[in-house]
Structures are given as structure tokens and as C-alpha cells.
Design an enzyme around this catalytic site. Structure first.
Site, PDB file in Angstrom:
ATOM      1  N   SER A  73     -50.139  37.927  38.628  1.00  0.00           N
ATOM      2  CA  SER A  73     -51.788  37.729  39.148  1.00  0.00           C
ATOM      3  C   SER A  73     -52.025  38.734  40.150  1.00  0.00           C
ATOM      4  O   SER A  73     -51.014  39.476  40.630  1.00  0.00           O
ATOM      5  CB  SER A  73     -51.491  36.304  40.185  1.00  0.00           C
ATOM      6  OG  SER A  73     -50.908  36.529  41.479  1.00  0.00           O
ATOM      7  N   ASP A  74     -53.185  38.703  40.662  1.00  0.00           N
ATOM      8  CA  ASP A  74     -53.664  39.671  41.990  1.00  0.00           C
ATOM      9  C   ASP A  74     -53.367  38.683  43.092  1.00  0.00           C
ATOM     10  O   ASP A  74     -52.909  37.817  43.015  1.00  0.00           O
ATOM     11  CB  ASP A  74     -55.083  39.935  41.780  1.00  0.00           C
ATOM     12  CG  ASP A  74     -55.446  41.168  42.551  1.00  0.00           C
ATOM     13  OD1 ASP A  74     -54.445  41.634  43.444  1.00  0.00           O
ATOM     14  OD2 ASP A  74     -56.399  42.128  42.264  1.00  0.00           O
ATOM     15  N   TRP A  75     -53.571  39.634  44.364  1.00  0.00           N
ATOM     16  CA  TRP A  75     -53.223  38.854  45.652  1.00  0.00           C
ATOM     17  C   TRP A  75     -53.796  37.448  45.834  1.00  0.00           C
ATOM     18  O   TRP A  75     -55.113  37.466  45.859  1.00  0.00           O
ATOM     19  CB  TRP A  75     -53.780  40.147  46.761  1.00  0.00           C
ATOM     20  CG  TRP A  75     -53.416  39.785  47.889  1.00  0.00           C
ATOM     21  CD1 TRP A  75     -54.083  39.112  48.817  1.00  0.00           C
ATOM     22  CD2 TRP A  75     -52.411  40.396  48.792  1.00  0.00           C
ATOM     23  NE1 TRP A  75     -53.473  38.975  50.123  1.00  0.00           N
ATOM     24  CE2 TRP A  75     -52.429  40.102  50.128  1.00  0.00           C
ATOM     25  CE3 TRP A  75     -51.375  41.503  48.522  1.00  0.00           C
ATOM     26  CZ2 TRP A  75     -51.681  40.499  51.078  1.00  0.00           C
ATOM     27  CZ3 TRP A  75     -50.472  41.814  49.392  1.00  0.00           C
ATOM     28  CH2 TRP A  75     -50.610  41.445  50.803  1.00  0.00           C
ATOM     29  N   HIS A  83     -57.865  33.897  36.588  1.00  0.00           N
ATOM     30  CA  HIS A  83     -56.249  33.277  36.597  1.00  0.00           C
ATOM     31  C   HIS A  83     -56.286  32.145  35.898  1.00  0.00           C
ATOM     32  O   HIS A  83     -55.444  31.513  36.027  1.00  0.00           O
ATOM     33  CB  HIS A  83     -56.094  33.320  38.073  1.00  0.00           C
ATOM     34  CG  HIS A  83     -55.646  34.832  38.868  1.00  0.00           C
ATOM     35  ND1 HIS A  83     -56.649  35.689  39.104  1.00  0.00           N
ATOM     36  CD2 HIS A  83     -54.706  35.394  38.955  1.00  0.00           C
ATOM     37  CE1 HIS A  83     -56.233  36.793  39.378  1.00  0.00           C
ATOM     38  NE2 HIS A  83     -55.039  36.678  39.403  1.00  0.00           N
TER      39      HIS A  83
END
Ligand code: BGC
Length: 757
Positions: free
Chosen positions: A310-312, A288
Site C-alpha cells: 500500500s502507499d503511506w 486501495h
């Protein structure tokens, strides 16, 4: 000779490694869409723009999580707050179990009514979900074999169909965005997400993933039964050094470009309009925060035109976990400036607040915000959400229909790999007396794995009662009276091994069902690839009875079974074959279907020290060997096939030529069966060490008894290219070897005359 050639290697303006010939189109918003979106953006306030970049989970708007018997309870006030106060652009997930279609419609309608009718600009919300093997979170949906099984079918058309059906059922739920396909390649067998991958090979994974996208999106994501796919997790997530989820990968730029980027490139070429970021880190840089990967490569080189999510919680984790940022606000700045367009925050509005502050302070330019919002709105508009964001009742009609279930069964059958069949013990006669034992015999969760009804997929009580476990399918196939069952052991704790041994005594054959519980992501971490001791003990005791043993492995990753593999009579590696897995296995075991799956990974023989099939020369040198339990591409049939007449139409080509290759394949047995014809290439000498061989083509064909088919392949310079010393894709003239079956032929790529001069 080759040394000379090496010096004049050509740089390839690279147009994709996949050799995908179905003319998919890269996502590119239409000019009319771009104009409309720009007009909307010109009207938007900073708050409205940042809202579009904010994604929260439905949990944020709920007071109570869902249970077996009750929906999650929505908090209307919080829902209004999300949409009217924070202008959120996207919502995801369930809290905590799958919903019925009707309830999905109720939620989505509520959300879109608020967004469209009660906000200033009426921008619809983009709902996203992990419909990874079918509509995971919609009750009663068609739940297919998982990714590793999809790859084991080597059947592009079938995977395209899965994409189509999943899109239909997800859209039928009112959801237009699927966080799938997973384009990380599976080269680390310990990784608890291996089963979500399409295996260890770049070409196979690229082909399967692209076929899925083609089915899910068609050529218009705005069609009522299509959706937007999301490639994940860009990039390098799948190769953690220690095998645990979300731990560091060490991948040099050359290897990243050679093995990990091409599948994503294939997905982009196939038209995916969104990409999710790697939750871990590569070479010390969290996914990220990686400007080089997210902007320089993804945007400038690969020309990706969609948006990046983004991911979690991973933007926050740049501060809380990775300590790349010294405050949560700095984490937001780093991520947005690295190239992330939407934050899956997902449990609060901190991203929204910080990003507004950052823009006001001048640490994030408005141009970057506009760019992100434009990308997001382009996708929303291409999806048709501005015209109609509401669920389409008409799609309900085909939801989970028989046609879809039949394709599910076909896929499950084709995804199961027969890796051993001593003295043709399989198929068993339907008149046999069968003893079934082992922890995976009588559960549906073990055939479906994670992302099934719940995130972990392990709530057996929530599974549909009408679907068959393997035991039930066997009972249905040959009559319950011919089947005895004793569980024998749980996954890791002995229960009644002695009882199992005694019960097996009068039977003709034992179906021994071993493997893993359902799991997903970090909860699936393990320290040892070897199968649990309790299961191996049950196996040893059953083997000692001397009754023929058919071992069935239901598992997300290839657990090591070398201590028993040589002693059982047959092995079916079934991985996670989905809701029809029980029926498919029973069809194979009793001869109603001849197995045709081939391994999309090298099945390890040892817990450590394993290599992939495309190993480097040094991995097969001195004391090093490629020594898997079963090799990549391996799988038996009830039939036998002969390969003859491997022909190349030229033995020298230049860079613009296409090499035509053909091979004759004959079914030499008495039953009709399918064979997967695989073409491998070896670059004999190169300036960077070249793999032993690499898959460059495959075709699945069906052959009647005695029938011969000629299978044709084409090879061009793209197939011959690799990442050279300067980290650029090049190809080098010299000698190459093609192999199909056990036949091999060589050809030479000539230097161009221009370079010869
Ligand atoms: C996973 C993603 C998934 C996301 C949303 C994350 O934990 O890594 O694959 O899409 O959750 O559910």
C-alpha cells in the site's frame, strides 16, 4: 474502405506495448525459492504471517527525529517490540534526514540481528526507501536529475546506468528495496509530482522506466549491488482532474488501458517484483479498494507475480478519508481482499491487530494471507536476504566515486532542453561579463527538488557545500571577476529588482534564473500554473534593459512563462537537473556542451486549456488547437540536422510482418552534436478516435560535423494496436502514416487472408 476493415478488427493477445528488445524477464520466483518459502509458511503462526504483511516507518521505533546535526534516536525497546512482538516484515524511511553510510549500517545490522537471531523463524526484514534520483537518504550519495529530466535525455543507456548506480549506492547503505521507478505518466502539468514522472508519453515513459529497472536489477536482484524496484503508483494517480495531489481522477477503462496501464505493464515485463498502490481514487474507487485493478487486471491479466504494497497510511484512509469503510478494521478487510499484500501502515500496529481478528472471525481467509506472505517471502528470498541480510562494506568503495559523478554530469547535461536561441545568442563567450539574477541562481535545492536529503528536499543548509549552484558554476567557468550577482526577487516576493536592474547595466548578457522551490507531494499543490508575479516582474524589468537575456527555468513542473518567453533571447528548460545541474548548465551556456535534451511533455502556454501532443482530432478542430509554448519532443542544439530519405521497406504489411523504416540524418553544422530521432505513427481512421500522432520509436545519435547516419526502426502490429470499443486491445487494418522530422510516408495494414475469405 476503412469501415469494412473496422468491422473485422483483430483482438491482440497483448504482449506489451514497449517494443522493448533487451529481453528483460518478468519477475518469477525460482522453483527452489517457491518450495523453500512454502516450507517456511507451513511453520508460521497467523501472527508471524500477518507480521510479514506489516510495514512500519522507523519513526515508530525512534524517540527523537533526526536534525541537521543529530541522528534520529532509536528506541531499542520499541525496535525489539516491532520485530519480536509484531514480527514486522518490513520497515521504511528515515526520521527525518539522510544518514551517513555508517549509521545506516548500524541501524540495518541492529534490525537484522534481531530479526534473524532473535525471532523463532529468523526471517529477515525488508527495508524500503525512496531512492528516487539516487540514494536520497544517504549523505553524500550521487543525486541524479529527477525523473522528468531522465526522460528529457531520451537516452536508454544512460538511464540504465542511473538504475545501476542508484542500486549500488542504496545497497551500499544496506537497503535492498527501492520505491521507484514512478510509472505514472505525466499528463496533468499542475500535479505536484509531475517531475517524478517520465513525462506525458506512454512509449517514452515505458522505455525510460524499463531501462531504469534493467540497470537497477540486472538479471538477478540477489546480486550484491542490485535491488528490488517498486513500480508506483498503480494506477491512475497522476491524472487528478483538478491537478492537486491525491484528488480524484476520472479515467474510463478504455483510457486507463490505453494510457495509464501500459507503463506499468512495461515495468512488469522488465522484471519489477513489487508494486505500490495509487493513493488517490479513479472513477470513485480508491486505489486501495479496487479489486478490479489490483486482482483482476494486475494478477489475472498482467500475470504479476511479485507483491503489492500500500502507499503511506492509505488503508486507514479508506475509513478516515474516503469513507468507503465504516471502521478501520473494515478498511483492512477491503484492502487485503482487493489484493494488497503489505500495508505501509506505517505509524502503528493497527493493521496487524485488525487483520489477525479478521482472520480469526473468518472475514479474511487464511488462503489470502498465505498468498500474500508467499509473495513477500519470495521477494525476500530472491533478494538473497535469507543468506545474508547485512550491509556489504565492500560496496562503500565506489560510493559517490568520480565515475558516478561523471555519469551524473553527463545525465544532467543531456537532460537540459534549449527551447529558444534567438540569433544564436547561446553559447556565450567565456570572455563575457555576465549578470546573474533570480531566485534559483544560487541554491542547490531548486535543482534537486523533493526526496533529496529530506522528504521535501528544501533544507538548503543540508546540501553538500562542495557542489556548485548555477551561480558558482558560472563563476568557476569564467572567473568570479566576470560575474555580478543580485538575487532580485525571492520566489514570490520582490526583494531588490531595482538593484538588479542597475547591476545589470555594464554586462554583456544576463542569466535570469527563475522557477520553483523544492517540494514534494501535497505540499507542492498550487492553484495556478503561471509563474509567480514577483519573478515575472523581475524578468520584465531585466528585459527592459535591452541586454540579451538567457532565461533558465529550474522547476518541477512547467510554469507558464508566455508573458516573457517571446521577449527573452534564449530559454533553457532545465527542470530538476540534480547535484551536477549547475555545472551542466554552465557547460551549455558557455558552449562546452551542445544541448541535446528534448521535452518529454508539452510545455504549456496557458494555465488552462492545454492538451498533450497526442491529442485527439477533436482537440484540433474548429476553434481548438494544439498550441503549447513548446511541443513535446522539441529541443534545439547548437548544431543543425537535416533529415532525408525516409524509407519504408513495404507499403503494405500483414499482421505478422515487420515494417522496416529508415531515415538519414546529417549534421549540417560545424560542431559535433547529438540528435534524438523520433518516429511517430498516425492511424488515419479508427473505430475509436485515434490520436493525432503517437511516438513509437526513438534513437539518440551523435554526429560529427557533416556526418550522416542512417537510423533504422521496426514497426509491428503491437505498435499499431489500441484499445477498442470493447475495452480490449485490438488492431484494425487500414492506412497508417509514419512521420520522422517533417517527412511522412503511408502504409497499409492488410486484413488477413483468412478473414478475407
Ligand atoms: C508516497 C510514495 C512513497 C511513500 C513512502 C508516500 O507518501 O506517495 O511515493 O514511496 O510515501 O515514503
Amino acid at each position: 474502405m476503412k469501415n469494412f476493415f473496422i468491422k473485422i478488427a483483430f483482438i491482440v493477445i497483448y504482449t506489451g506495448i514497449v517494443g522493448f528488445n533487451n529481453e528483460p524477464e518478468k519477475f518469477e520466483p525460482k522453483q527452489s525459492v517457491v518450495e523453500k518459502v512454502k516450507a517456511i509458511i507451513s511453520e508460521m503462526t497467523l501472527e508471524e504471517k500477518v507480521g510479514q504483511m506489516t510495514q512500519v516507518t522507523i519513526q515508530v521505533m525512534s524517540v527523537k527525529q533526526g536534525t541537521k546535526d543529530q541522528h534520529h534516536v532509536l528506541d531499542e525497546k520499541k525496535l525489539e517490540e516491532a520485530i519480536k512482538k509484531y514480527n514486522v516484515g518490513s520497515i521504511l524511511n528515515v526520521y527525518d534526514v539522510a544518514h551517513e553510510l555508517d549509521y545506516w549500517h548500524e541501524i540495518i545490522t541492529k534490525i537484522q540481528n534481531l530479526a534473524v537471531k532473535e525471532t523463532r523463524l529468523g526471517i529477515p526484514v525488508l527495508y524500503g526507501i525512496d531512492a528516487i534520483h539516487g540514494a536520497t537518504y544517504t549523505k553524500g550519495s550521487t543525486l541524479f536529475p529527477q525523473g522528468i529530466n531522465m526522460a528529457a535525455t531520451w537516452n536508454r543507456d544512460l538511464i540504465e546506468k542511473i538504475g545501476e548506480i542508484t542500486a549500488h549506492e542504496t545497497r551500499a547503505s544496506g537497503i535492498p528495496w527501492n520505491f521507484y521507478p514512478l510509472m505514472d505518466i505525466g499528463r496533468q502539468p499542475l500535479w505536484p509530482r509531475l517531475w517524478e514522472t517520465y513525462g506525458e508519453d506512454v512509449y517514452l515513459a515505458s522505455q525510460i522506466g524499463s531501462s531504469y529497472i534493467k540497470g537497477a536489477q540486472g538479471n538477478n536482484i540477489g546480486a550484491p549491488d542490485k535491488l528490488a524496484t517498486c513500480l508506483k503508483h498503480y494506477v491512475g494517480y497522476s491524472f487528478p482532474l483538478n491537478g492537486k495531489d491525491r484528488t480524484p481522477a476520472w479515467i474510463s477503462e478504455r483510457m486507463l488501458r490505453e494510457y495509464f496501464l501500459p507503463t506499468f505493464e512495461a515495468g512488469i515485463i522488465a522484471g519489477a517484483p513489487t508494486i505500490m498502490v495509487n493513493s488517490g481514487e479513479v472513477d470513485g474507487i480508491p486505489g486501495h479498494a479496487n479489486y478490479h485493478l489490483l486482482t483482476e487486471i494486475l494478477r489475472n491479466e498482467l500475470k504479476f507475480k511479485g507483491f503489492v504494497v500500500s502507499d503511506w497510511e492509505d488503508i486507514k484512509r479508506l475509513h478516515t478519508r474516503d469513507r468507503i469503510a465504516d471502521s478501520p478494521k473494515e478498511a483492512v478487510r477491503i484492502a487485503v481482499m482487493a489484493g494488497i499484500d503489505m500495508s505501509m501502515v506505517p505509524l502503528d500496529y493497527s493493521f496487524y491487530d485488525y487483520l489477525i481478528e479478521l482472520v480469526k472471525e473468518g472475514s479474511v481467509p487464511m488462503s489470502r494471507i498465505d498468498e500474500a506472505v508467499e509473495r513477500i517471502l519470495n521477494v525476500k528470498m530472491e533478494l538473497g536476504l535469507f543468506e545474508n541480510p547485512f550491509p556489504n562494506k565492500e560496496l562503500e568503495e565506489k560510493f559517490a566515486c568520480k565515475e558516478f559523478t561523471d555519469i551524473n554530469l553527463k545525465t544532467a547535461r543531456e537532460s537540459i532542453v534549449l527551447t529558444k536561441n534567438e540569433n544564436n545568442v547561446l553559447p556565450l563567450s567565456k570572455n563575457s561579463k555576465i549578470f546573474v539574477t533570480g531566485p534559483t541562481s544560487n541554491m542547490l535545492s531548486v535543482m534537486n527538488g523533493g526526496w533529496t536529503i529530506t522528504w521535501q528536499g528544501n533544507e538548503e543548509s543540508l546540501y553538500p557545500k562542495e557542489k556548485n549552484t548555477l551561480l558558482e558554476a558560472i563563476q568557476e567557468k569564467i572567473g568570479a571577476g566576470s560575474v555580478t550577482y543580485v538575487e532580485g526577487t525571492s520566489f514570490n516576493k520582490e526583494i531588490d529588482v531595482e538593484k538588479a536592474v542597475n547591476a545589470s547595466k555594464d554586462c554583456d548578457a544576463v542569466i535570469l534564473c527563475l522557477g520553483e522551490v523544492a517540494y514534494c507531494e501535497s505540499p507542492g499543490n498550487i492553484n495556478d500554473l503561471t509563474l509567480d508575479e514577483a519573478q515575472l516582474k523581475l524578468a520584465e524589468n531585466i528585459i527592459d534593459t535591452g541586454i540579451p537575456v538567457v532565461l533558465v527555468m529550474l522547476e518541477g513542473r512547467p510554469r507558464v512563462i508566455s508573458s516573457i518567453a517571446d521577449k527573452v533571447n534564449a530559454v533553457l528548460v532545465a527542470f530538476l537537473p540534480g547535484m551536477e545541474g549547475g555545472n551542466a548548465l554552465a557547460d551549455i551556456i558557455f558552449g562546452d556542451y551542445s544541448p541535446s535534451g528534448k521535452l518529454p511533455i508539452s510545455y504549456p502556454k496557458y494555465p488552462n486549456g492545454n492538451t498533450t501532443y497526442d491529442y485527439k482530432p477533436i482537440e484540433n478542430f474548429d476553434t481548438n488547437t494544439y498550441d503549447p509554448q513548446w511541443a513535446f519532443g522539441y529541443g534545439l542544439s547548437y548544431s543543425t540536422f537535416n533529415y532525408n530519405n525516409l524509407k519504408l521497406d513495404k507499403n503494405e504489411i500483414n499482421e505478422t510482418d515487420e515494417l522496416n523504416i529508415s531515415v538519414d540524418v546529417t549534421n549540417t553544422d560545424r560542431i559535433e552534436a547529438a540528435e534524438i530521432v523520433q518516429l511517430y505513427l498516425c492511424d488515419l481512421y479508427g473505430s475509436v478516435s485515434r490520436p493525432n500522432k503517437q511516438l513509437k520509436g526513438f534513437e539518440k545519435i551523435s554526429l560529427k560535423p557533416g556526418e550522416t547516419k542512417t537510423v533504422a526502426f521496426k514497426i509491428n502490429k503491437d505498435h499499431l494496436s489500441f484499445i477498442g470499443i470493447d475495452n480490449m486491445r485490438i488492431f484494425e487494418p487500414g492506412e497508417f502514416e509514419i512521420s520522422v522530422g517533417d517527412m511522412k510516408e503511408k502504409f497499409v495494414l492488410k486484413p488477413t487472408s483468412a478473414l478475407n475469405d
